[in-house]
Design a protein around this motif. Sequence first.
Motif, PDB file in Angstrom:
ATOM      1  N   HIS A 107       0.859  -1.191   0.000  1.00 43.37           N
ATOM      2  CA  HIS A 107       0.000   0.000   0.000  1.00 43.37           C
ATOM      3  C   HIS A 107       0.895   1.242   0.000  1.00 43.37           C
ATOM      4  CE1 HIS A 107      -3.023   2.925   1.100  1.00 43.37           C
ATOM      5  NE2 HIS A 107      -3.978   2.002   1.075  1.00 43.37           N
ATOM      6  N   ASP A 108       0.947   1.921  -1.144  1.00 40.39           N
ATOM      7  CA  ASP A 108       1.966   2.967  -1.306  1.00 40.39           C
ATOM      8  C   ASP A 108       1.761   4.149  -0.360  1.00 40.39           C
ATOM      9  OD1 ASP A 108      -0.246   4.131  -2.646  1.00 40.39           O
ATOM     10  OD2 ASP A 108       0.542   3.556  -4.612  1.00 40.39           O
ATOM     11  N   ARG A 109       0.531   4.585  -0.154  1.00 41.13           N
ATOM     12  CA  ARG A 109       0.320   5.748   0.718  1.00 41.13           C
ATOM     13  C   ARG A 109       0.643   5.427   2.171  1.00 41.13           C
ATOM     14  NH1 ARG A 109      -5.597   7.508  -0.456  1.00 41.13           N
ATOM     15  NH2 ARG A 109      -5.759   5.253  -0.792  1.00 41.13           N
ATOM     16  N   ILE A 110       0.379   4.196   2.578  1.00 39.23           N
ATOM     17  CA  ILE A 110       0.719   3.810   3.951  1.00 39.23           C
ATOM     18  C   ILE A 110       2.227   3.687   4.094  1.00 39.23           C
ATOM     19  CG2 ILE A 110       0.493   2.013   5.701  1.00 39.23           C
ATOM     20  CD1 ILE A 110      -2.341   1.526   4.699  1.00 39.23           C
ATOM     21  N   ARG A 111       2.904   3.134   3.096  1.00 36.65           N
ATOM     22  CA  ARG A 111       4.367   3.038   3.156  1.00 36.65           C
ATOM     23  C   ARG A 111       4.989   4.430   3.243  1.00 36.65           C
ATOM     24  NH1 ARG A 111       6.614  -2.117   1.525  1.00 36.65           N
ATOM     25  NH2 ARG A 111       8.613  -1.109   1.964  1.00 36.65           N
ATOM     26  N   LYS A 136       5.546   6.449  -5.784  1.00 38.94           N
ATOM     27  CA  LYS A 136       4.397   5.584  -6.056  1.00 38.94           C
ATOM     28  C   LYS A 136       3.133   6.093  -5.372  1.00 38.94           C
ATOM     29  CE  LYS A 136       6.750   1.262  -7.125  1.00 38.94           C
ATOM     30  NZ  LYS A 136       6.880  -0.188  -6.823  1.00 38.94           N
ATOM     31  N   ALA A 137       3.312   6.774  -4.235  1.00 41.86           N
ATOM     32  CA  ALA A 137       2.155   7.326  -3.529  1.00 41.86           C
ATOM     33  C   ALA A 137       1.625   8.581  -4.214  1.00 41.86           C
ATOM     34  CB  ALA A 137       2.522   7.636  -2.079  1.00 41.86           C
ATOM     35  N   ALA A 138       2.265   8.997  -5.279  1.00 39.44           N
ATOM     36  CA  ALA A 138       1.867  10.185  -6.035  1.00 39.44           C
ATOM     37  C   ALA A 138       1.878  11.430  -5.163  1.00 39.44           C
ATOM     38  CB  ALA A 138       0.490   9.995  -6.679  1.00 39.44           C
ATOM     39  N   ALA A 139       2.700  11.405  -4.115  1.00 40.92           N
ATOM     40  CA  ALA A 139       2.822  12.582  -3.266  1.00 40.92           C
ATOM     41  C   ALA A 139       3.676  13.650  -3.940  1.00 40.92           C
ATOM     42  CB  ALA A 139       3.431  12.197  -1.919  1.00 40.92           C
ATOM     43  N   VAL A 140       4.495  13.233  -4.893  1.00 40.42           N
ATOM     44  CA  VAL A 140       5.423  14.141  -5.573  1.00 40.42           C
ATOM     45  C   VAL A 140       5.428  13.788  -7.058  1.00 40.42           C
ATOM     46  CG1 VAL A 140       7.817  14.914  -5.713  1.00 40.42           C
ATOM     47  CG2 VAL A 140       6.873  14.241  -3.503  1.00 40.42           C
ATOM     48  N   PRO A 141       5.289  14.771  -7.951  1.00 44.39           N
ATOM     49  CA  PRO A 141       5.380  14.470  -9.388  1.00 44.39           C
ATOM     50  C   PRO A 141       6.786  14.050  -9.774  1.00 44.39           C
ATOM     51  CG  PRO A 141       5.241  16.834  -9.025  1.00 44.39           C
ATOM     52  CD  PRO A 141       5.012  16.193  -7.699  1.00 44.39           C
ATOM     53  N   ARG A 142       6.875  13.063 -10.629  1.00 44.99           N
ATOM     54  CA  ARG A 142       8.179  12.499 -10.986  1.00 44.99           C
ATOM     55  C   ARG A 142       8.529  12.834 -12.434  1.00 44.99           C
ATOM     56  NH1 ARG A 142       9.911   6.427  -9.337  1.00 44.99           N
ATOM     57  NH2 ARG A 142      12.138   6.576  -9.825  1.00 44.99           N
ATOM     58  N   PRO A 143       9.614  13.564 -12.663  1.00 48.22           N
ATOM     59  CA  PRO A 143       9.986  13.902 -14.045  1.00 48.22           C
ATOM     60  C   PRO A 143      10.547  12.684 -14.777  1.00 48.22           C
ATOM     61  CG  PRO A 143      11.678  14.653 -12.528  1.00 48.22           C
ATOM     62  CD  PRO A 143      10.552  14.113 -11.677  1.00 48.22           C
ATOM     63  N   GLU A 144      10.389  12.706 -16.072  1.00 48.25           N
ATOM     64  CA  GLU A 144      10.945  11.652 -16.913  1.00 48.25           C
ATOM     65  C   GLU A 144      12.312  12.107 -17.416  1.00 48.25           C
ATOM     66  OE1 GLU A 144       9.780   8.625 -17.435  1.00 48.25           O
ATOM     67  OE2 GLU A 144       8.037   9.028 -16.150  1.00 48.25           O
ATOM     68  N   ILE A 145      13.359  11.395 -17.002  1.00 46.37           N
ATOM     69  CA  ILE A 145      14.720  11.734 -17.405  1.00 46.37           C
ATOM     70  C   ILE A 145      15.351  10.483 -18.006  1.00 46.37           C
ATOM     71  CG2 ILE A 145      16.982  12.539 -16.623  1.00 46.37           C
ATOM     72  CD1 ILE A 145      15.557  13.971 -14.338  1.00 46.37           C
ATOM     73  N   PRO A 146      15.683  10.498 -19.289  1.00 47.14           N
ATOM     74  CA  PRO A 146      16.145   9.282 -19.977  1.00 47.14           C
ATOM     75  C   PRO A 146      17.613   8.959 -19.729  1.00 47.14           C
ATOM     76  CG  PRO A 146      16.061  11.099 -21.519  1.00 47.14           C
ATOM     77  CD  PRO A 146      15.549  11.635 -20.212  1.00 47.14           C
ATOM     78  N   LEU A 147      17.993   8.922 -18.454  1.00 44.67           N
ATOM     79  CA  LEU A 147      19.358   8.588 -18.072  1.00 44.67           C
ATOM     80  C   LEU A 147      19.323   7.754 -16.796  1.00 44.67           C
ATOM     81  CD1 LEU A 147      21.340  11.918 -18.617  1.00 44.67           C
ATOM     82  CD2 LEU A 147      21.621   9.797 -19.893  1.00 44.67           C
ATOM     83  N   PRO A 148      20.410   7.066 -16.470  1.00 42.13           N
ATOM     84  CA  PRO A 148      20.429   6.287 -15.231  1.00 42.13           C
ATOM     85  C   PRO A 148      20.290   7.178 -14.001  1.00 42.13           C
ATOM     86  CG  PRO A 148      22.238   5.644 -16.666  1.00 42.13           C
ATOM     87  CD  PRO A 148      21.652   6.887 -17.255  1.00 42.13           C
ATOM     88  N   ARG A 149      19.564   6.671 -13.031  1.00 43.72           N
ATOM     89  CA  ARG A 149      19.456   7.372 -11.763  1.00 43.72           C
ATOM     90  C   ARG A 149      20.626   6.955 -10.878  1.00 43.72           C
ATOM     91  NH1 ARG A 149      14.205   7.333  -7.676  1.00 43.72           N
ATOM     92  NH2 ARG A 149      15.287   8.302  -5.899  1.00 43.72           N
ATOM     93  N   TRP A 150      21.228   7.918 -10.223  1.00 39.29           N
ATOM     94  CA  TRP A 150      22.376   7.623  -9.373  1.00 39.29           C
ATOM     95  C   TRP A 150      21.993   6.658  -8.269  1.00 39.29           C
ATOM     96  CZ3 TRP A 150      24.456  10.697  -4.729  1.00 39.29           C
ATOM     97  CH2 TRP A 150      25.714  10.177  -4.343  1.00 39.29           C
ATOM     98  N   ASP A 151      22.846   5.628  -8.089  1.00 40.01           N
ATOM     99  CA  ASP A 151      22.571   4.597  -7.082  1.00 40.01           C
ATOM    100  C   ASP A 151      23.537   4.656  -5.903  1.00 40.01           C
ATOM    101  OD1 ASP A 151      24.920   3.751  -8.234  1.00 40.01           O
ATOM    102  OD2 ASP A 151      24.157   1.809  -8.924  1.00 40.01           O
ATOM    103  N   GLY A 152      24.304   5.723  -5.813  1.00 36.36           N
ATOM    104  CA  GLY A 152      25.264   5.844  -4.722  1.00 36.36           C
ATOM    105  C   GLY A 152      26.667   5.424  -5.090  1.00 36.36           C
TER     106      GLY A 152
END
Length: 422
Positions: A107-111, A136-152
């Motif tokens: 449950h995304d909103r509960i998480r 996933k909870a749609a609390a924040v709009p997520r931009p589409e960026i066609p590149l890898p997301r930094w994983d640390g």
Amino acid sequence: MNGATWQSDLLLAQQSFDQNRIDEALAIATTVQAAHPACAEALEIIGLVQSRRHQVDEAVKTLEHALRIRCDLIPAHYYLGLLYQSRGEPERAVQVFERALLLDPGHDRIRFSRALSLLKLARFDEGWIEYEWRWKAAAVPRPEIPLPRWDGSSLEGRSILIHTEQGFGDTFQFIRFLPRLQQLGATVWLAAQKPLSRLLRDIQGVDHWMPVDQPAPIAFDLYSPLLSLPALLQLHHPERFRVATPYLYAEPDRVEKWRGRIESLSGLKIGIGWQGSPTFKGDVWRSIPLSCFAALTNVDNVTLVSLQKHDGLNQLAENDTAFPLVRYDDLDADGAFLDTIAVFQHLDLVVTSDTALAHLAGGAGVPVWCLISTACDWRWMTQASDTVWYDSMRLFRQQKLGEWEPVIADVVSELQRLGPRK
């Protein structure tokens, strides 16, 4: 009322609530509950309506009653957890959310809501990870960026785009982490809200700047959302959030422009802000009626200066004769916060509700007292009157949800001992 009728009535009540026809939902659910006192679903809908109406204590009692009858009502768990958050009881909120997640682990909103309570309890090792559920909870709009997301992974010799994602206050607070990316060997691009372009153009930790809401050529290797940086940088202890202030600066010529106007005011010069954006879900609890600030004028030789922009200005007319308040119609006329941060330099103190103004003052390193609700955001945690986020900030905490008068009384008491800034 036969079985088929009351069950169909419950369905109608739920549909009415989902469509925000809460008066109708309450009327139907109350009728069902009167005929069937042990109907947990009817109690649940009544509790949800009470919650929507901000009848917090009543809603808690109703939803707790419903869950004693049936423990598998997920909306009742969710709303009950939110209510505990509002009352400043994050431990109980976590317990409720975790019971709900036994029933529905995805449950995304509960998480996401659980993440906020974990962060408020300074359980950052868990909280930062769970905070990623905001997408996933749609609390924040997520931009589409066609590149890898930094994983640390290593940033040595790589370029990274950091994009803002929430309000101005979040941007002011979290840009403190950008210099750490440069220290890791990265070239840093910042995609920020366009109104902040002049204020942020010379901040430390940024090599290139672009507006977050406009197309731009891709000239970087990786990207990351701004508020994901604490997790990626493994900042699991609050002391690691601390940075030297100021890290937000006023334009020198603008500081001089305002010098005479502010210094000509008499006594202790206090800038105030009272209203956040009403589109923010929790604004009903964080914003403070302007009328509450009238008590500050009971302190001898105090001049109040309005720092409020846009939302909340309608309250000026309502309080125009109640207490004196200096207003500048040209404040920030040519750019967001540009004059405000310059005015800060000449004030003795800023007193504000929990909005971007508080973060701007904290980032600018000026004395600021932030007045926060029991329903305050996670970043203020639970008890202290100071905060690792800003050395120049002091927190004044509400003890009971919705009651601002005791908070203002504490502020007045402290002002009695405060002299003009040197």
